[in-house]
Motif scaffolding. Structure first.
Motif, PDB file in Angstrom:
ATOM      1  N   SER A 181       0.864  -1.294   0.061  1.00  0.00           N
ATOM      2  CA  SER A 181       0.097  -0.020   0.132  1.00  0.00           C
ATOM      3  C   SER A 181       0.892   1.098  -0.083  1.00  0.00           C
ATOM      4  N   PRO A 182       1.174   1.517  -1.251  1.00  0.00           N
ATOM      5  CA  PRO A 182       2.433   2.851  -1.124  1.00  0.00           C
ATOM      6  C   PRO A 182       2.284   3.890  -0.555  1.00  0.00           C
ATOM      7  N   SER A 183       0.750   4.214  -0.756  1.00  0.00           N
ATOM      8  CA  SER A 183       0.205   5.911  -0.002  1.00  0.00           C
ATOM      9  C   SER A 183       0.387   5.690   1.352  1.00  0.00           C
ATOM     10  N   LEU A 184       0.269   4.540   1.831  1.00  0.00           N
ATOM     11  CA  LEU A 184       0.689   4.348   3.429  1.00  0.00           C
ATOM     12  C   LEU A 184       1.899   3.916   3.668  1.00  0.00           C
ATOM     13  N   ASN A 185       2.782   3.651   2.879  1.00  0.00           N
ATOM     14  CA  ASN A 185       4.271   2.990   3.398  1.00  0.00           C
ATOM     15  C   ASN A 185       4.119   1.735   3.723  1.00  0.00           C
ATOM     16  N   LYS A 186       3.087   0.763   3.607  1.00  0.00           N
ATOM     17  CA  LYS A 186       2.777  -0.210   4.308  1.00  0.00           C
ATOM     18  C   LYS A 186       2.927  -1.403   3.402  1.00  0.00           C
ATOM     19  N   SER A 187       3.402  -2.688   3.960  1.00  0.00           N
ATOM     20  CA  SER A 187       3.729  -3.756   3.300  1.00  0.00           C
ATOM     21  C   SER A 187       3.594  -5.134   3.978  1.00  0.00           C
ATOM     22  N   PHE A 188       3.061  -6.007   3.323  1.00  0.00           N
ATOM     23  CA  PHE A 188       2.865  -7.420   4.016  1.00  0.00           C
ATOM     24  C   PHE A 188       4.037  -8.409   3.090  1.00  0.00           C
ATOM     25  N   LYS A 189       4.575  -9.354   3.758  1.00  0.00           N
ATOM     26  CA  LYS A 189       5.316 -10.199   2.975  1.00  0.00           C
ATOM     27  C   LYS A 189       4.909 -11.586   3.407  1.00  0.00           C
ATOM     28  N   PHE A 190       4.510 -12.337   2.393  1.00  0.00           N
ATOM     29  CA  PHE A 190       3.871 -13.909   2.496  1.00  0.00           C
ATOM     30  C   PHE A 190       4.925 -14.974   2.335  1.00  0.00           C
ATOM     31  N   GLN A 191       4.785 -15.934   3.202  1.00  0.00           N
ATOM     32  CA  GLN A 191       5.672 -17.119   3.050  1.00  0.00           C
ATOM     33  C   GLN A 191       5.061 -18.196   2.020  1.00  0.00           C
ATOM     34  N   LYS A 192       3.862 -18.157   1.941  1.00  0.00           N
ATOM     35  CA  LYS A 192       3.147 -19.307   1.060  1.00  0.00           C
ATOM     36  C   LYS A 192       3.163 -18.894  -0.464  1.00  0.00           C
ATOM     37  N   GLU A 193       2.993 -19.963  -1.357  1.00  0.00           N
ATOM     38  CA  GLU A 193       3.259 -19.706  -2.683  1.00  0.00           C
ATOM     39  C   GLU A 193       1.850 -18.995  -3.275  1.00  0.00           C
ATOM     40  N   TRP A 194       2.245 -17.972  -4.138  1.00  0.00           N
ATOM     41  CA  TRP A 194       1.207 -17.208  -4.874  1.00  0.00           C
ATOM     42  C   TRP A 194       1.778 -16.928  -6.210  1.00  0.00           C
ATOM     43  N   PRO A 195       1.093 -17.079  -7.272  1.00  0.00           N
ATOM     44  CA  PRO A 195      -0.435 -17.413  -7.512  1.00  0.00           C
ATOM     45  C   PRO A 195      -0.678 -18.885  -7.368  1.00  0.00           C
ATOM     46  N   GLU A 196       0.102 -19.765  -7.341  1.00  0.00           N
ATOM     47  CA  GLU A 196      -0.140 -21.031  -7.631  1.00  0.00           C
ATOM     48  C   GLU A 196      -1.057 -21.939  -6.542  1.00  0.00           C
ATOM     49  N   ASN A 197      -1.232 -21.006  -5.549  1.00  0.00           N
ATOM     50  CA  ASN A 197      -1.940 -21.770  -4.341  1.00  0.00           C
ATOM     51  C   ASN A 197      -3.595 -21.501  -4.423  1.00  0.00           C
TER      52      ASN A 197
END
Length: 338
Positions: free
Chosen positions: A100-116
């Motif tokens: 979310s660039p406008s809020l300088n917020k980010s999440f990092k995921f451990q699971k596979e995407w987009p295969e899941n």
């Protein structure tokens, strides 16, 4: 004479049969062409509009989809009802992120995407759903090859089917309808452009570049105030009701904590920062990316977090199922409804 006439009839019939055979593609032919078409391209850039009819009001996203072979993805989603900036689903060598660039917020995921799971705006996912479903229905229109397949939405059992329309000339997606159990279209993706020979800059899939995209100069420099904090409430409350609302003044903004009780208890936290932090590290999530209609969220265990219209949200419950948690989060929208 009769013999010559018979020969001509046989020749004409054979020619017509040959034309018909050449003109009609079987289901297997089309699937083979889809797979080879996808395999032959080095990437693509596409534009689409996704309409979600899963709440009281339709939600629309403008989507820019970039893919660079093999595992680089950038999906930018802009909700017309969220005036505070877009969100980006990004996959690069470092992992999978929701930004979310406008809020300088980010999440990092451990699971596979987009295969899941099924992704209705990704070419790879659509072709994969077609090839995996041996019972997929196949029809042909004047301009499209149409497949009806099963979907794979791990967090939503209410969308079991989809109709996928591929262009008969280019074999690229034109339209996707995601259907409920009664075959009503609750999600529709309409592609307006599909470029199979794109060019990319070296840093197009870098997190740093994508986080700078919508962040305003004032926010980066740490000056300027955000808009007035408007509390919003869920329209669906899983048989519960609001029993407590507590406002907390923070050093850098304001937070509201709402407690709901009844059939099942849950807590909703809303937060707005006066000044956006200049540097933040991605928040690690051992969970899934979920589309909430109004925004993209991070689902982990019994908690969903998301951003929308310049605010941060967190919904948590030990009693709601994952599906109930998602439904309550989807209903937290911009109108003050208690």
């Amino acid at each position: 004479m009769k013999k010559m006439f018979g020969i001509w009839v046989a020749v004409v019939f054979g020619f017509v049969t040959l034309l018909a055979a050449c003109g009609e593609q079987s289901k297997e032919d089309v699937i083979g062409k889809l797979e080879s078409n996808l395999e032959s391209m080095d990437g693509y850039k596409a534009k689409a509009v996704m309409t979600m009819n899963t709440g009281q009001e339709d939600q629309k996203y403008d989507i820019n989809i970039w893919h660079k072979k093999k595992d680089f993805y950038r999906v930018e989603l802009t909700n017309e009802q969220d005036k505070k900036g877009s969100q980006v689903i990004l996959k690069n060598k470092e992992g999978v992120f929701v930004l979310s660039p406008s809020l300088n917020k980010s999440f990092k995921f451990q699971k596979e995407w987009p295969e899941n799971g099924s992704q209705p705006y990704l070419y790879q996912s659509l072709v994969n759903d077609v090839t995996k479903d041996s019972e997929a229905e196949f029809t042909v229109s004047d301009n499209h090859y149409i497949f009806e397949t099963e979907t794979n939405y791990q967090n939503n059992n209410n969308l079991p089917y989809q109709e996928i329309y591929f262009d008969k000339n280019t074999y690229t997606p034109v339209k996707v309808k995601v259907l409920d159990k009664d075959e009503n279209a609750l999600v529709q993706v309409d592609f307006s452009n599909f470029n199979t020979d794109p060019t990319f800059e070296d840093d197009d899939f870098a997190m740093e570049k994508n986080m700078k995209g919508d962040t305003s100069e004032k926010a980066v420099s740490g000056t300027g105030k955000q808009d007035t904090f408007t509390v919003v409430y869920p329209r669906q409350m899983a048989g519960s009701e609001l029993v407590e609302e507590k406002e907390v003044d923070m050093e850098n903004g304001k937070r509201v904590i709402m407690s709901f009780s009844g059939e099942k208890e849950f807590t909703l936290v809303e937060e707005k920062l006066d000044v956006i932090p200049t540097t933040t590290s991605p928040q690690m999530v051992d969970g899934d990316i979920v589309n909430l209609g109004h925004s993209v969220g991070a689902l982990s265990g019994n908690t969903i977090e998301w951003t929308n219209n310049g605010m941060n949200f967190m919904l948590a419950s030990e009693e709601l199922t994952r599906e109930e948690l998602i439904n309550v989060a989807k209903s937290v929208q911009g109108k003050e409804v208690k």
